[in-house]
Design a protein around this motif. Structure first.
Motif, PDB file in Angstrom:
ATOM      1  N   GLY A  66     -44.331 -18.166  55.642  1.00  0.00           N
ATOM      2  CA  GLY A  66     -44.396 -17.981  54.207  1.00  0.00           C
ATOM      3  C   GLY A  66     -43.059 -18.097  53.499  1.00  0.00           C
ATOM      4  O   GLY A  66     -42.971 -17.885  52.290  1.00  0.00           O
ATOM      5  N   LEU A  67     -42.005 -18.437  54.251  1.00  0.00           N
ATOM      6  CA  LEU A  67     -40.675 -18.585  53.656  1.00  0.00           C
ATOM      7  C   LEU A  67     -40.465 -20.031  53.237  1.00  0.00           C
ATOM      8  O   LEU A  67     -40.566 -20.935  54.058  1.00  0.00           O
ATOM      9  CB  LEU A  67     -39.597 -18.174  54.663  1.00  0.00           C
ATOM     10  CG  LEU A  67     -39.618 -16.708  55.083  1.00  0.00           C
ATOM     11  CD1 LEU A  67     -38.644 -16.482  56.233  1.00  0.00           C
ATOM     12  CD2 LEU A  67     -39.292 -15.808  53.900  1.00  0.00           C
ATOM     13  N   PRO A  68     -40.152 -20.271  51.966  1.00  0.00           N
ATOM     14  CA  PRO A  68     -39.978 -21.650  51.504  1.00  0.00           C
ATOM     15  C   PRO A  68     -38.619 -22.223  51.884  1.00  0.00           C
ATOM     16  O   PRO A  68     -37.639 -21.490  52.023  1.00  0.00           O
ATOM     17  CB  PRO A  68     -40.101 -21.529  49.982  1.00  0.00           C
ATOM     18  CG  PRO A  68     -39.592 -20.153  49.689  1.00  0.00           C
ATOM     19  CD  PRO A  68     -40.021 -19.311  50.872  1.00  0.00           C
ATOM     20  N   GLU A  69     -38.571 -23.539  52.042  1.00  0.00           N
ATOM     21  CA  GLU A  69     -37.294 -24.235  52.240  1.00  0.00           C
ATOM     22  C   GLU A  69     -36.462 -24.063  50.979  1.00  0.00           C
ATOM     23  O   GLU A  69     -36.989 -24.120  49.878  1.00  0.00           O
ATOM     24  CB  GLU A  69     -37.533 -25.726  52.489  1.00  0.00           C
ATOM     25  CG  GLU A  69     -38.118 -26.042  53.842  1.00  0.00           C
ATOM     26  CD  GLU A  69     -37.101 -25.869  54.963  1.00  0.00           C
ATOM     27  OE1 GLU A  69     -35.905 -26.168  54.752  1.00  0.00           O
ATOM     28  OE2 GLU A  69     -37.527 -25.433  56.040  1.00  0.00           O
ATOM     29  N   GLY A  70     -35.178 -23.837  51.137  1.00  0.00           N
ATOM     30  CA  GLY A  70     -34.285 -23.743  49.990  1.00  0.00           C
ATOM     31  C   GLY A  70     -34.187 -22.364  49.375  1.00  0.00           C
ATOM     32  O   GLY A  70     -33.581 -22.209  48.314  1.00  0.00           O
ATOM     33  N   LEU A  71     -34.772 -21.349  50.018  1.00  0.00           N
ATOM     34  CA  LEU A  71     -34.669 -19.989  49.491  1.00  0.00           C
ATOM     35  C   LEU A  71     -33.232 -19.509  49.641  1.00  0.00           C
ATOM     36  O   LEU A  71     -32.706 -19.465  50.750  1.00  0.00           O
ATOM     37  CB  LEU A  71     -35.628 -19.058  50.231  1.00  0.00           C
ATOM     38  CG  LEU A  71     -35.616 -17.591  49.795  1.00  0.00           C
ATOM     39  CD1 LEU A  71     -35.992 -17.456  48.324  1.00  0.00           C
ATOM     40  CD2 LEU A  71     -36.560 -16.783  50.660  1.00  0.00           C
ATOM     41  N   GLN A  72     -32.591 -19.203  48.532  1.00  0.00           N
ATOM     42  CA  GLN A  72     -31.208 -18.745  48.496  1.00  0.00           C
ATOM     43  C   GLN A  72     -31.102 -17.581  47.522  1.00  0.00           C
ATOM     44  O   GLN A  72     -31.902 -17.489  46.583  1.00  0.00           O
ATOM     45  CB  GLN A  72     -30.285 -19.871  47.997  1.00  0.00           C
ATOM     46  CG  GLN A  72     -30.202 -21.082  48.877  1.00  0.00           C
ATOM     47  CD  GLN A  72     -29.371 -20.834  50.116  1.00  0.00           C
ATOM     48  OE1 GLN A  72     -28.405 -20.081  50.085  1.00  0.00           O
ATOM     49  NE2 GLN A  72     -29.751 -21.451  51.220  1.00  0.00           N
ATOM     50  N   PRO A  73     -30.114 -16.691  47.687  1.00  0.00           N
ATOM     51  CA  PRO A  73     -29.899 -15.648  46.684  1.00  0.00           C
ATOM     52  C   PRO A  73     -29.716 -16.276  45.302  1.00  0.00           C
ATOM     53  O   PRO A  73     -29.050 -17.299  45.158  1.00  0.00           O
ATOM     54  CB  PRO A  73     -28.622 -14.957  47.154  1.00  0.00           C
ATOM     55  CG  PRO A  73     -28.608 -15.181  48.642  1.00  0.00           C
ATOM     56  CD  PRO A  73     -29.188 -16.564  48.820  1.00  0.00           C
ATOM     57  N   GLY A  74     -30.351 -15.673  44.307  1.00  0.00           N
ATOM     58  CA  GLY A  74     -30.267 -16.164  42.940  1.00  0.00           C
ATOM     59  C   GLY A  74     -31.393 -17.088  42.536  1.00  0.00           C
ATOM     60  O   GLY A  74     -31.582 -17.360  41.357  1.00  0.00           O
ATOM     61  N   ARG A  75     -32.174 -17.584  43.502  1.00  0.00           N
ATOM     62  CA  ARG A  75     -33.307 -18.477  43.189  1.00  0.00           C
ATOM     63  C   ARG A  75     -34.483 -17.661  42.663  1.00  0.00           C
ATOM     64  O   ARG A  75     -34.827 -16.616  43.214  1.00  0.00           O
ATOM     65  CB  ARG A  75     -33.771 -19.243  44.431  1.00  0.00           C
ATOM     66  CG  ARG A  75     -32.857 -20.322  44.935  1.00  0.00           C
ATOM     67  CD  ARG A  75     -32.779 -21.544  44.027  1.00  0.00           C
ATOM     68  NE  ARG A  75     -34.045 -22.138  43.670  1.00  0.00           N
ATOM     69  CZ  ARG A  75     -34.591 -23.187  44.252  1.00  0.00           C
ATOM     70  NH1 ARG A  75     -33.977 -23.771  45.266  1.00  0.00           N
ATOM     71  NH2 ARG A  75     -35.747 -23.665  43.842  1.00  0.00           N
TER      72      ARG A  75
END
Length: 110
Positions: A66-75
């Motif tokens: 369930g974790l998307p590609e490109g998940l970064q702090p601030g997104r």
């Protein structure tokens, strides 16, 4: 255990505060927590929820798939099927309580 579906207002904004981290089941051994049904590894993401002029910090547990590609702090993100589970326990004679959040997935918001 009681699970409560969490509905967010359309005006709510949620932002990732941390990178996903493995959820640790046993700190002594470092064993990673897994989903009871699928056996999939679980991760936690700290997120900031801003709604109606207030902000809350939430730790959300999500299965690895369930974790998307490109998940970064601030997104900006949106949890899918978000549930809250109240909990309480007594440890060393002191009461601890809180709410555990679980989502089936996180989606990035453009």
């Amino acid at each position: 255990m009681t699970r409560i579906r969490v509905g967010l207002l359309p005006s709510a904004v949620m932002m990732a505060g941390t990178m996903p981290a493995p959820k640790i089941k046993d700190p002594a051994t470092g064993e990673i927590a897994t989903d009871r049904d699928s056996g999939e590894n679980l991760y936690t993401v700290t997120a900031m929820l801003m709604e109606d002029g207030r902000a809350e910090i939430m730790k959300i547990t999500v299965p690895q798939s369930g974790l998307p590609e490109g998940l970064q702090p601030g997104r900006a993100l949106r949890p899918v099927d978000l549930f809250a589970t109240p909990w309480a326990r007594i440890f060393n004679g002191s009461l601890s309580d809180g709410v555990a959040y679980r989502a089936s997935a996180l989606e990035l918001v453009q």
